[in-house]
Design a protein around this motif. Structure first.
Motif, PDB file in Angstrom:
ATOM      1  N   PRO A  12      -4.545  -3.644   3.609  1.00 54.87           N
ATOM      2  CA  PRO A  12      -3.830  -2.472   3.094  1.00 54.87           C
ATOM      3  C   PRO A  12      -2.390  -2.338   3.573  1.00 54.87           C
ATOM      4  O   PRO A  12      -1.588  -1.638   2.942  1.00 54.87           O
ATOM      5  CB  PRO A  12      -4.678  -1.301   3.604  1.00 54.87           C
ATOM      6  CG  PRO A  12      -5.328  -1.836   4.848  1.00 54.87           C
ATOM      7  CD  PRO A  12      -5.610  -3.283   4.560  1.00 54.87           C
ATOM      8  N   ASP A  13      -2.062  -2.996   4.677  1.00 53.10           N
ATOM      9  CA  ASP A  13      -0.711  -2.870   5.226  1.00 53.10           C
ATOM     10  C   ASP A  13       0.190  -3.974   4.689  1.00 53.10           C
ATOM     11  O   ASP A  13      -0.164  -5.162   4.715  1.00 53.10           O
ATOM     12  CB  ASP A  13      -0.741  -2.937   6.757  1.00 53.10           C
ATOM     13  CG  ASP A  13      -1.549  -1.807   7.366  1.00 53.10           C
ATOM     14  OD1 ASP A  13      -1.484  -0.686   6.821  1.00 53.10           O
ATOM     15  OD2 ASP A  13      -2.254  -2.050   8.366  1.00 53.10           O
TER      16      ASP A  13
ATOM     17  N   THR B 146      -5.642  -6.996  -2.788  1.00 55.49           N
ATOM     18  CA  THR B 146      -5.516  -6.797  -1.342  1.00 55.49           C
ATOM     19  C   THR B 146      -6.198  -5.507  -0.903  1.00 55.49           C
ATOM     20  O   THR B 146      -6.101  -5.129   0.263  1.00 55.49           O
ATOM     21  CB  THR B 146      -4.033  -6.736  -0.945  1.00 55.49           C
ATOM     22  OG1 THR B 146      -3.359  -5.782  -1.780  1.00 55.49           O
ATOM     23  CG2 THR B 146      -3.363  -8.092  -1.099  1.00 55.49           C
ATOM     24  N   LEU B 147      -6.905  -4.841  -1.835  1.00 52.03           N
ATOM     25  CA  LEU B 147      -7.550  -3.568  -1.510  1.00 52.03           C
ATOM     26  C   LEU B 147      -9.029  -3.572  -1.877  1.00 52.03           C
ATOM     27  O   LEU B 147      -9.567  -2.580  -2.380  1.00 52.03           O
ATOM     28  CB  LEU B 147      -6.828  -2.419  -2.217  1.00 52.03           C
ATOM     29  CG  LEU B 147      -5.431  -2.072  -1.682  1.00 52.03           C
ATOM     30  CD1 LEU B 147      -4.783  -0.987  -2.541  1.00 52.03           C
ATOM     31  CD2 LEU B 147      -5.506  -1.620  -0.219  1.00 52.03           C
TER      32      LEU B 147
ATOM     33  N   GLY C 207       3.997   1.195  -0.467  1.00 54.75           N
ATOM     34  CA  GLY C 207       5.105   0.401   0.066  1.00 54.75           C
ATOM     35  C   GLY C 207       5.146  -1.035  -0.402  1.00 54.75           C
ATOM     36  O   GLY C 207       5.972  -1.826   0.081  1.00 54.75           O
ATOM     37  N   ALA C 208       4.297  -1.405  -1.343  1.00 52.93           N
ATOM     38  CA  ALA C 208       4.281  -2.785  -1.834  1.00 52.93           C
ATOM     39  C   ALA C 208       5.594  -3.112  -2.537  1.00 52.93           C
ATOM     40  O   ALA C 208       6.146  -2.308  -3.288  1.00 52.93           O
ATOM     41  CB  ALA C 208       3.115  -2.994  -2.779  1.00 52.93           C
ATOM     42  N   LYS C 209       6.092  -4.329  -2.309  1.00 60.67           N
ATOM     43  CA  LYS C 209       7.328  -4.801  -2.923  1.00 60.67           C
ATOM     44  C   LYS C 209       7.091  -5.940  -3.907  1.00 60.67           C
ATOM     45  O   LYS C 209       7.978  -6.297  -4.675  1.00 60.67           O
ATOM     46  CB  LYS C 209       8.306  -5.269  -1.837  1.00 60.67           C
ATOM     47  CG  LYS C 209       8.713  -4.187  -0.850  1.00 60.67           C
ATOM     48  CD  LYS C 209       9.642  -4.757   0.207  1.00 60.67           C
ATOM     49  CE  LYS C 209      10.031  -3.712   1.234  1.00 60.67           C
ATOM     50  NZ  LYS C 209      10.926  -4.278   2.287  1.00 60.67           N
ATOM     51  N   ALA C 210       5.914  -6.529  -3.851  1.00 61.27           N
ATOM     52  CA  ALA C 210       5.568  -7.648  -4.731  1.00 61.27           C
ATOM     53  C   ALA C 210       4.145  -7.459  -5.239  1.00 61.27           C
ATOM     54  O   ALA C 210       3.365  -6.681  -4.671  1.00 61.27           O
ATOM     55  CB  ALA C 210       5.700  -8.970  -3.976  1.00 61.27           C
TER      56      ALA C 210
END
Length: 346
Positions: free
Chosen positions: A157-158, A229-230, A205-208
């Protein structure tokens, strides 16, 4: 092995350190001779007797190298491979091949003109579960496959501070895991008729891209490729529905984890996977199942086949032409996601 092939490795990040370096070193007939890295102290700590270069171009021109392996950030694959081919080296590139099909096609042409081997490290062709699934389909156990799902989920998650998760060209989960899932699907079913894709950013906060769901449309079936990713767990790695039976397997091949733990691929029982796949049968609405051992994965086999191909003793294990097909699907999925429509494969 009478002839020793000398190998130079560009980069010493996760893929180079965990996968390429130990696999090359464990392959009879290959000698890991030089590594280029911006962190030479890290290389020397692991490989004290090796030649260390701080710049890729200095490794490419290092005398005596037969093969250059490129495990750098994705946006550098094309220029580095182009330089290595121009220097008369055989070349292996970590996936993805390049950033797009145009770059990939250009490298294929240059390799042909130079008379050099060009291959892409699609190591998950040698996952234990994929090998077993391939054998099961080829044996006709499932009948005609009508739906195939391939998932590679993790719970992360991070958002980490690294190029793979930054807002840069070639970053994101589709470029990271997409090539693996595409390559496996194409090995099983060939090129599809069309592609539809959903590539999204789900984490705070994801950038990609950190989540994708891509459908490869075939005449009588579809293949769903997905990763996130979750996801906490509970999703099969492979699920195949056929006219005779269904196939399911969960978990991941163990070889990368073993390499990360420092185990060497030349140890006894390398790649033996204790997981089991389940095959489901249905007759008169009654469902039965059988558990089948997966057997053995073989990442080390890739570099053994590279050695043989360079020496003229066998075929290229992942020809660049096959990697170009992966790039075509990678590109079409990005187009589909951007335009919100199904894109035909021409």
């Amino acid at each position: 092995m009478d002839q020793l092939l000398r190998v130079g490795l560009i980069a010493y990040g996760y893929a180079a350190k965990t996968l390429h370096a130990p696999l090359i070193d464990a392959t009879q007939g290959l000698q890991l001779t030089a590594i280029a890295s911006s962190r030479p102290a890290d290389v020397i700590a692991d490989w004290p007797d090796i030649v260390v270069k701080t710049e890729p171009d200095r490794l490419i021109t290092h005398p005596g190298l037969d093969l250059v392996v490129i495990a750098t950030p994705n946006d550098t694959h094309y220029p580095l491979a182009r330089a290595a081919l121009a220097a008369g080296k055989h070349v292996v590139i970590d996936k993805p091949f390049t950033l797009d099909l145009r770059e990939a096609d250009d490298l294929v042409q240059r390799a042909e003109e130079a008379g050099k081997l060009l291959s892409v490290f699609h190591n998950r062709r040698w996952d234990s579960d994929f090998l077993h699934l391939s054998q099961t389909i080829a044996a006709g156990t499932l009948g005609r496959v009508v739906e195939f799902t391939s998932r590679f989920d993790r719970f992360r998650p991070d958002v980490r501070q690294r190029w793979r998760e930054d807002d840069v060209v070639g970053a994101g989960l589709w470029y990271d895991l997409g090539p693996h899932l595409i390559d496996q699907a194409l090995q099983l079913f060939g090129m599809p008729e069309a592609v539809s894709a959903d590539l999204v950013l789900r984490r705070d906060g994801a950038k990609a891209v950190d989540d994708f769901n891509v459908i490869l449309h075939y005449k009588t079936m579809r293949a769903v490729l997905a990763a996130s990713t979750l996801v906490h767990g509970g999703t099969p790695r492979f699920l195949a529905q056929g006219t005779q039976a269904a196939y399911s397997v969960s978990g991941l091949d163990l070889q990368e984890g073993w390499l990360k733990a420092g185990l060497r691929p030349d140890r006894a029982q390398w790649g033996v996977d204790q997981r089991e796949a389940t095959v489901y049968h249905s007759f008169n609405d009654a469902i039965s199942s059988e558990s089948l051992p997966l057997g053995q994965g073989d990442y080390a086999g890739y570099y053994a086949k590279i050695r043989d191909a360079i020496l003229g003793l066998g075929p290229n294990p992942v020809p660049a032409s096959e990697a170009c097909n992966v790039m075509r699907i990678l590109d079409l999925a990005r187009q589909s996601a951007a335009e919100g429509r199904k894109i035909a494969v021409i």
